[in-house]
Structure formats: structure tokens, C-alpha cells
Design a protein around this motif. Structure first.
Motif, PDB file in Angstrom:
ATOM      1  N   SER A 214       0.822  -1.210   0.000  1.00  0.00           N
ATOM      2  CA  SER A 214       0.000   0.000   0.000  1.00  0.00           C
ATOM      3  C   SER A 214       0.856   1.261   0.000  1.00  0.00           C
ATOM      4  O   SER A 214       0.370   2.334  -0.383  1.00  0.00           O
ATOM      5  N   ALA A 215       2.116   1.153   0.457  1.00  0.00           N
ATOM      6  CA  ALA A 215       3.007   2.318   0.587  1.00  0.00           C
ATOM      7  C   ALA A 215       2.320   3.492   1.270  1.00  0.00           C
ATOM      8  O   ALA A 215       2.653   4.653   1.022  1.00  0.00           O
ATOM      9  N   ALA A 216       1.360   3.201   2.133  1.00  0.00           N
ATOM     10  CA  ALA A 216       0.548   4.268   2.730  1.00  0.00           C
ATOM     11  C   ALA A 216       1.419   5.208   3.564  1.00  0.00           C
ATOM     12  O   ALA A 216       2.259   4.775   4.348  1.00  0.00           O
ATOM     13  N   ASP A 217       1.201   6.500   3.377  1.00  0.00           N
ATOM     14  CA  ASP A 217       1.978   7.506   4.090  1.00  0.00           C
ATOM     15  C   ASP A 217       1.077   8.667   4.463  1.00  0.00           C
ATOM     16  O   ASP A 217      -0.121   8.499   4.666  1.00  0.00           O
ATOM     17  N   TRP A 218       1.640   9.892   4.532  1.00  0.00           N
ATOM     18  CA  TRP A 218       0.860  11.047   4.961  1.00  0.00           C
ATOM     19  C   TRP A 218       0.102  11.695   3.802  1.00  0.00           C
ATOM     20  O   TRP A 218      -0.635  12.648   3.997  1.00  0.00           O
ATOM     21  N   GLY A 219       0.287  11.201   2.587  1.00  0.00           N
ATOM     22  CA  GLY A 219      -0.485  11.685   1.451  1.00  0.00           C
ATOM     23  C   GLY A 219      -1.736  10.847   1.255  1.00  0.00           C
ATOM     24  O   GLY A 219      -2.074   9.989   2.077  1.00  0.00           O
ATOM     25  N   ARG A 220      -2.435  11.060   0.133  1.00  0.00           N
ATOM     26  CA  ARG A 220      -3.660  10.298  -0.128  1.00  0.00           C
ATOM     27  C   ARG A 220      -3.282   8.867  -0.459  1.00  0.00           C
ATOM     28  O   ARG A 220      -2.718   8.577  -1.511  1.00  0.00           O
ATOM     29  N   SER A 221      -3.575   7.978   0.445  1.00  0.00           N
ATOM     30  CA  SER A 221      -3.196   6.572   0.320  1.00  0.00           C
ATOM     31  C   SER A 221      -4.127   5.766   1.202  1.00  0.00           C
ATOM     32  O   SER A 221      -4.934   6.319   1.950  1.00  0.00           O
ATOM     33  N   ASP A 222      -4.016   4.432   1.123  1.00  0.00           N
ATOM     34  CA  ASP A 222      -4.992   3.581   1.801  1.00  0.00           C
ATOM     35  C   ASP A 222      -4.300   2.335   2.322  1.00  0.00           C
ATOM     36  O   ASP A 222      -3.839   1.499   1.533  1.00  0.00           O
ATOM     37  N   PRO A 223      -4.199   2.166   3.641  1.00  0.00           N
ATOM     38  CA  PRO A 223      -3.506   1.001   4.190  1.00  0.00           C
ATOM     39  C   PRO A 223      -4.247  -0.312   3.995  1.00  0.00           C
ATOM     40  O   PRO A 223      -3.722  -1.372   4.342  1.00  0.00           O
ATOM     41  N   LEU A 224      -5.453  -0.273   3.427  1.00  0.00           N
ATOM     42  CA  LEU A 224      -6.220  -1.494   3.177  1.00  0.00           C
ATOM     43  C   LEU A 224      -6.156  -1.925   1.706  1.00  0.00           C
ATOM     44  O   LEU A 224      -6.881  -2.838   1.297  1.00  0.00           O
ATOM     45  N   LYS A 225      -5.309  -1.292   0.911  1.00  0.00           N
ATOM     46  CA  LYS A 225      -5.224  -1.655  -0.502  1.00  0.00           C
ATOM     47  C   LYS A 225      -4.710  -3.080  -0.710  1.00  0.00           C
ATOM     48  O   LYS A 225      -5.051  -3.723  -1.716  1.00  0.00           O
ATOM     49  N   THR A 226      -3.896  -3.577   0.201  1.00  0.00           N
ATOM     50  CA  THR A 226      -3.448  -4.960   0.052  1.00  0.00           C
ATOM     51  C   THR A 226      -4.641  -5.912   0.121  1.00  0.00           C
ATOM     52  O   THR A 226      -4.737  -6.853  -0.679  1.00  0.00           O
TER      53      THR A 226
END
Length: 282
Positions: A214-226
Motif C-alpha cells: 500500500s506504501a501508505a503515508d501522509w499523502g492520499r493513500s490507503d492502508p487497506l489496498k493490500t
């Protein structure tokens, strides 16, 4: 379903994310050292950050049943700042820590001579410490950046089979697959890869040596993409074993190359340095 997110910046996420990730099946993560958005002004700020990746974040993750490991490096963007490059001399004392499973993120941002120097030096550190390397391919001029990355990797002492090329997409996957490196894909709401494109790549290239994050960070991202990719794979006809390979066994195999991966979650301690993730009562 068990999920290992091999590239996620939990420093930028909340404890609600940890709860949601656990509910979705995430049981292990690797957090690469990266650029924080606000430029650092000295090596000392890196050291505090590295200490947090080794202490506070594993503590937070354990509260929610998730095993946390990290990778340590001078990231490509800050490799161009002479205020930051002295941290290269500090890396060896962090690269011997038990929960450091790779050197990373290293690679290219703007493909400058300073980035050449930092990439080569850190590939050597990975070889010296018996660790694999997580390599960030640039967001601009991706194919040219990949070719330049592979030139440096092939000149280094680190074998290609101990190198993970991340942030790949349709323009770079064929060259990356032919290189013998491991292949990493970051799935985002708007940029990088999306779920349907990721499934299409898996149909074409198979499930060997491929990691999805997910490479989720402080930008628009989503930790559930996996989890979203896992569900989309099943809907597209992939088997549960295919999903387990991509979302669990492949990251375990890659990060296990350094011999430090521990997937058992330690019993959570109530406090870390006198602090708790709890607010108020139980």
C-alpha cells in the motif's frame, strides 16, 4: 486470509489504521525509512526517526497484533541535501539491529550524481551486512530511472536476487522482470498502480517474485489496498494459494533473506518510554 504489507509508512498512520488493518487480515508489515515531507536539517533528526522505527512503531503495532519490521537508509530525495548525507556514516550501527530486515528505501528521485553516490554506497552496506535492499524507482522518467538503477545494482556487490525494485508499473515491469530482481507494486487510490491494473499484471507475469504494498503515508493513500488486491484476485479467478503467495509468502521470502524476520507478535508491553497508545481508561 493473512496479509503482509511489505512497504507501509505507519509513522504517518493512526492507531485506527492498525485496528482496521488487523481486521482486514494484516498480520505483518515492513516500514521503510523515507522522506517525511518536511526537510530534515541534520543527521540527528534521522537518528531520532530511526529510533522510533525500532522502538515506538513496533510497540504500537504489537498493541494491535501486527508484527513490525523496518528498513533503514538515507532516502533518495534527501541524498541531494549535504546537510543529510553524513547520516550515511551512522547507518552501520542501525543495520545490525534485529528488526532491520533490509536497507531501504534507496534508489533514485531526480537521478542526480549525489543519488548515484548514495545508492552505490548503500548497496555496498547491504552486501556488507548480509541484508537485501529495497530500491525506490523514480516517479518521473520511470523507465530511464529503472535502467540507471539496474546499472548500479549490477555493478554492486549485492546480487540481483537480493534486490526489490519497488513502485513498478506497466512501463517498467517487463525490464524489471527480466533483471532477476524481485518486483514491488504500490497500489494507491489515484496514482501509481490501481487494483484492476495490479490484477492484470499478475495475470500476465504470474505470482512469482511479486510483492504488493500500500506504501501508505501522509499523502492520499490507503492502508487497506493490500486486502483490496487480495479480494480482486479471488474475484478474477486466482486461487487462495495464489493470494497467499503474493500477499504473504513472497514478502516473507524476500525479507527473510537477511535472516532476521520474526513473524510472531510479542506480547504487547503496557508502556514504551513511559508512554501508552491508550487515552483515558482501558
Amino acid at each position: 486470509m493473512r496479509i503482509f504489507d511489505p512497504h507501509i509508512h505507519m509513522t504517518s498512520r493512526t492507531t485506527d489504521d492498525y485496528e482496521a488493518m488487523y481486521a482486514a487480515g494484516v498480520r505483518a508489515v515492513v516500514e521503510p525509512a523515507f522522506w517525511l515531507g518536511q526537510p530534515r536539517t541534520s543527521p540527528a533528526s534521522f537518528l531520532d526517526y530511526f529510533d522510533a522505527l525500532l522502538g515506538w512503531e513496533p510497540f504500537r503495532a504489537a498493541q494491535y497484533g501486527i508484527a513490525h519490521h523496518c528498513t533503514i537508509a538515507l532516502n533518495p530525495k534527501e541524498a541531494n541535501d549535504p546537510r543529510c548525507t553524513p547520516v550515511l556514516d551512522e547507518l552501520p550501527r542501525y543495520l545490525v539491529k534485529d528488526s532491520v530486515v533490509a536497507v531501504g528505501e534507496i534508489g533514485y528521485d531526480a537521478m542526480t550524481p549525489a543519488e548515484d553516490t548514495a545508492l552505490a554506497a548503500q548497496l555496498q552496506l547491504a552486501a556488507d551486512h548480509g541484508l537485501p535492499a529495497l530500491v525506490h524507482t523514480p516517479h518521473r522518467d520511470k523507465l530511464a530511472g529503472l535502467h540507471r538503477t539496474l546499472d548500479v545494482v549490477r555493478e554492486s556487490a549485492l546480487p540481483v536476487e537480493r534486490t526489490l525494485l519497488d513502485h513498478l508499473n506497466e512501463t517498467t515491469v517487463t525490464v524489471a522482470a527480466d533483471s532477476g530482481c524481485w518486483l514491488g507494486f504500490s497500489v494507491y487510490p489515484d496514482t501509481k498502480m490501481d487494483t484492476d491494473r495490479m490484477v492484470a499484471i499478475l495475470r500476465t507475469f504470474g505470482t512469482e517474485r511479486i510483492l504488493v504494498n500500500s506504501a501508505a503515508d501522509w499523502g492520499r493513500s490507503d492502508p487497506l489496498k493490500t486486502r483490496e488486491v487480495a479480494d480482486a484476485m479471488l474475484a478474477a479467478g486466482f486461487t487462495e494459494d495464489d493470494v497467499d503467495r503474493v500477499l504473504w509468502r513472497n514478502p516473507v521470502a524476500f525479507y527473510g533473506l537477511g535472516g532476521r524476520l520474526r513473524l510472531d507478535v510479542p506480547a504487547p508491553e503496557p508502556l514504551h518510554e513511559g508512554n501508552s497508545v491508550l487515552r483515558g481508561g482501558e
